[in-house]
Enzyme design. Structure first.
Site, PDB file in Angstrom:
ATOM      1  N   ASP A  97       0.779  -1.243   0.000  1.00 22.27           N
ATOM      2  CA  ASP A  97       0.000   0.000   0.000  1.00 22.27           C
ATOM      3  C   ASP A  97       0.808   1.290   0.000  1.00 22.27           C
ATOM      4  O   ASP A  97       0.315   2.332   0.438  1.00 22.27           O
ATOM      5  CB  ASP A  97      -0.918  -0.013   1.230  1.00 22.27           C
ATOM      6  CG  ASP A  97      -0.136  -0.234   2.520  1.00 22.27           C
ATOM      7  OD1 ASP A  97       1.076   0.022   2.525  1.00 22.27           O
ATOM      8  OD2 ASP A  97      -0.739  -0.658   3.525  1.00 22.27           O
ATOM      9  N   GLU A 119      -0.109  -9.110  -0.916  1.00 18.67           N
ATOM     10  CA  GLU A 119      -0.734  -8.502   0.271  1.00 18.67           C
ATOM     11  C   GLU A 119      -1.946  -7.671  -0.166  1.00 18.67           C
ATOM     12  O   GLU A 119      -2.064  -6.472   0.110  1.00 18.67           O
ATOM     13  CB  GLU A 119       0.242  -7.652   1.094  1.00 18.67           C
ATOM     14  CG  GLU A 119      -0.292  -7.344   2.492  1.00 18.67           C
ATOM     15  CD  GLU A 119       0.683  -6.546   3.354  1.00 18.67           C
ATOM     16  OE1 GLU A 119       1.583  -7.141   3.951  1.00 18.67           O
ATOM     17  OE2 GLU A 119       0.523  -5.299   3.427  1.00 18.67           O
ATOM     18  N   GLU A 133      -2.290   5.113   2.709  1.00 17.54           N
ATOM     19  CA  GLU A 133      -2.193   3.689   2.345  1.00 17.54           C
ATOM     20  C   GLU A 133      -3.526   3.058   1.983  1.00 17.54           C
ATOM     21  O   GLU A 133      -3.597   2.207   1.093  1.00 17.54           O
ATOM     22  CB  GLU A 133      -1.538   2.903   3.481  1.00 17.54           C
ATOM     23  CG  GLU A 133      -0.046   3.176   3.667  1.00 17.54           C
ATOM     24  CD  GLU A 133       0.249   4.401   4.524  1.00 17.54           C
ATOM     25  OE1 GLU A 133      -0.704   5.072   4.978  1.00 17.54           O
ATOM     26  OE2 GLU A 133       1.438   4.702   4.726  1.00 17.54           O
ATOM     27  N   HIS A 213       5.604   5.530  12.751  1.00 16.31           N
ATOM     28  CA  HIS A 213       5.930   6.408  11.615  1.00 16.31           C
ATOM     29  C   HIS A 213       4.709   6.909  10.854  1.00 16.31           C
ATOM     30  O   HIS A 213       4.839   7.746   9.969  1.00 16.31           O
ATOM     31  CB  HIS A 213       6.823   5.668  10.617  1.00 16.31           C
ATOM     32  CG  HIS A 213       6.142   4.499   9.953  1.00 16.31           C
ATOM     33  ND1 HIS A 213       5.339   4.645   8.853  1.00 16.31           N
ATOM     34  CD2 HIS A 213       6.125   3.186  10.255  1.00 16.31           C
ATOM     35  CE1 HIS A 213       4.870   3.461   8.502  1.00 16.31           C
ATOM     36  NE2 HIS A 213       5.319   2.562   9.338  1.00 16.31           N
ATOM     37  N   ARG A 215       1.803   8.565   8.848  1.00 15.80           N
ATOM     38  CA  ARG A 215       1.584   9.981   8.502  1.00 15.80           C
ATOM     39  C   ARG A 215       0.438  10.605   9.295  1.00 15.80           C
ATOM     40  O   ARG A 215       0.505  11.762   9.691  1.00 15.80           O
ATOM     41  CB  ARG A 215       1.286  10.116   7.008  1.00 15.80           C
ATOM     42  CG  ARG A 215       2.503  10.332   6.157  1.00 15.80           C
ATOM     43  CD  ARG A 215       2.118  10.432   4.693  1.00 15.80           C
ATOM     44  NE  ARG A 215       3.155  11.032   3.882  1.00 15.80           N
ATOM     45  CZ  ARG A 215       4.307  10.469   3.587  1.00 15.80           C
ATOM     46  NH1 ARG A 215       4.602   9.278   4.073  1.00 15.80           N
ATOM     47  NH2 ARG A 215       5.188  11.081   2.821  1.00 15.80           N
ATOM     48  N   HIS A 246      12.366   5.826  13.130  1.00 19.79           N
ATOM     49  CA  HIS A 246      12.233   5.921  11.664  1.00 19.79           C
ATOM     50  C   HIS A 246      12.934   7.190  11.179  1.00 19.79           C
ATOM     51  O   HIS A 246      12.948   8.203  11.887  1.00 19.79           O
ATOM     52  CB  HIS A 246      10.731   5.964  11.347  1.00 19.79           C
ATOM     53  CG  HIS A 246      10.388   5.793   9.896  1.00 19.79           C
ATOM     54  ND1 HIS A 246      10.637   6.760   8.958  1.00 19.79           N
ATOM     55  CD2 HIS A 246       9.811   4.772   9.227  1.00 19.79           C
ATOM     56  CE1 HIS A 246      10.217   6.341   7.768  1.00 19.79           C
ATOM     57  NE2 HIS A 246       9.712   5.126   7.911  1.00 19.79           N
TER      58      HIS A 246
END
Ligand code: UD1
Ligand code: UDP
Length: 375
Positions: A97, A119, A133, A213, A215, A246
């Site tokens: 994604d 996936e 995603e 991490h 967004r 990250h």
């Protein structure tokens, strides 16, 4: 005639989950398989390529510090054009994604190649979580010709979206193939990073492993996450929180500012995959907003607190080994302290189980593609 495969990925998690598929296809004479990395990630991607010994045939090397979604999307689509025109793959494999996934599926569709989505079918049905995603994987899913769904639940999501069941294979998640192959290696290998961790971490303490991490958590969400971790570190003498941070500057800044000098908290750089797997195995509790870590931890029998309001991976939540805590400071602190101080709850949540795969996903995918007539 051998079928021509192009496997495209760009970020750390895609690389980890595609690595066993690269191996499985590369050792099969029915396929000519090439690997293209977009380089959406650089250092974190290279760590994975090194461990799995993958040398990409094409490296678009696109990452820019503090990159944005608009440019990244455009650069991937236009950058793939000459590669697709030159190699002319029959099949392009994309994973999951990310922006690489979505953009590479569009470019591959334009080129006339069949798109295979590994996936496939994960959904929260919330456009904004995870962002971007949920939309990336929905777009990739609508473009894809063949769908490798990790679980029955992801298969059902695709059926509901009108995908014919003959084009879907419930393969299991390749993340478990990678994990199974690596857990064996990690125990035998002499790894500098693991040796360093042995020296730096006080394993007489109770270890909590943290990653984050997403967004949608940038800004206020990360501030609350860091404050919660600080409170846990202050409250529990016998705890050591290890946080491999990250490299996204939007993550690095608040984490180092708020937690740089916090008690019982150790901030380190992103670990290479073997060291991360090794550390996860030594950990008592995992706190994360990561997709991949949510899948790996139950296979290692580790309870997970997920710093999201919703998840596309409901299987472990249903099994009771994952709890969603969002980025609510009180929930993160309370659930962590409950897990540390309630043996019964801890036992229930540390049940070892594999809802996401059995380590044979790649064999199933290769078998499915072997039986496919050339397009
Ligand atoms: C990306 C994916 C996300 C995935 C995550 C895995 C998108 C939109 N986001 O998010 O789905 O879960 O990767 O980690 O596709 N950086 C480095 N070195 C690296 C990697 C990143 O310095 O090796 C820094 C750079 O400044 C880069 C920034 O992180 O510009 C953001 O990278 P990007 O891939 O755009 O977003 P992620 O947050 O990593
Ligand atoms: N991981 C790693 N080193 C780290 C943190 C995570 O190798 O320091 C691995 C982890 O084992 C998992 C993957 O990275 O397989 C998850 O990546 P990430 O959380 O960046 O992305 P997501 O899965 O959320 O898309």
């Amino acid at each position: 005639m051998a079928k021509k495969n192009l496997i495209v990925f760009g970020t750390r998690p895609e690389a980890i989950k595609m690595a066993p598929l690269v191996k499985a296809f590369s050792s099969n004479e029915n396929f000519i398989t090439k690997v293209c990395v977009t380089g959406q990630h650089r250092e974190m991607l290279d760590q994975v390529l090194k461990f799995f010994d993958i040398k990409p045939d094409y490296d678009m090397n696109l990452m820019k510090k503090g990159q944005n979604l608009y440019n990244l999307t455009a650069d991937i689509i236009t950058g793939l054009k000459p590669i697709l025109e030159n190699f002319r793959p029959d099949y392009v494999y994309v994973h999951g994604d990310t922006t690489t996934t979505m953009s590479a599926s569009i470019a591959s569709f334009y080129s006339g190649a069949k798109v295979c989505h590994v996936e496939a079918g994960l959904r929260t049905f919330n456009k904004k979580a995870p962002f971007p995603e949920e939309i990336n994987r929905t777009i990739a899913g609508h473009i894809a010709d063949y769908h490798f769904a990790p679980t029955q639940n992801s298969f059902n999501n695709l059926i509901r979206e009108g995908i014919p069941d003959s084009n879907i294979l419930i393969s299991g998640n390749t993340v478990i193939d990678a994990l199974v192959q690596s857990v064996e290696k990690v125990d035998k290998m002499n790894d500098e990073e693991i040796e360093a961790l042995k020296n730096e971490i006080d394993f007489t303490k109770r270890i909590i492993l943290v990653t984050g991490h997403r967004r949608e958590n940038h800004g206020e969400g990360f501030i609350r996450i860091c404050e919660a971790l600080k409170e846990i570190g202050d409250a529990e003498e016998n705890v050591q929180i290890i946080y491999p941070v990250h490299l996204n500057p939007k993550v690095q800044k608040p984490v180092y500012e708020i937690l740089g000098n916090a008690k019982s908290i150790k901030l380190i750089g992103p670990l290479a995959y073997p060291a991360f797997v090794w550390l996860m195995n030594k950990t008592e509790i995992v706190i994360t907003d990561s997709g991949g870590v949510q899948e790996e931890a139950p296979s290692l029998g580790k309870p997970v607190l997920v710093m999201r309001d919703t998840t596309e991976r409901p299987e472990a939540v249903d099994a009771g080994t994952v709890i969603l805590v969002g980025t609510d400071k009180k929930k993160i602190v309370d659930q962590t302290l409950r897990l540390l101080n309630n043996d019964e709850l801890y036992k229930k949540m540390s049940k070892l189980h594999n809802p996401y795969g059995d380590g044979n996903a790649c064999n199933r995918i290769v078998g499915f593609m072997e039986n496919m007539a050339l397009p």
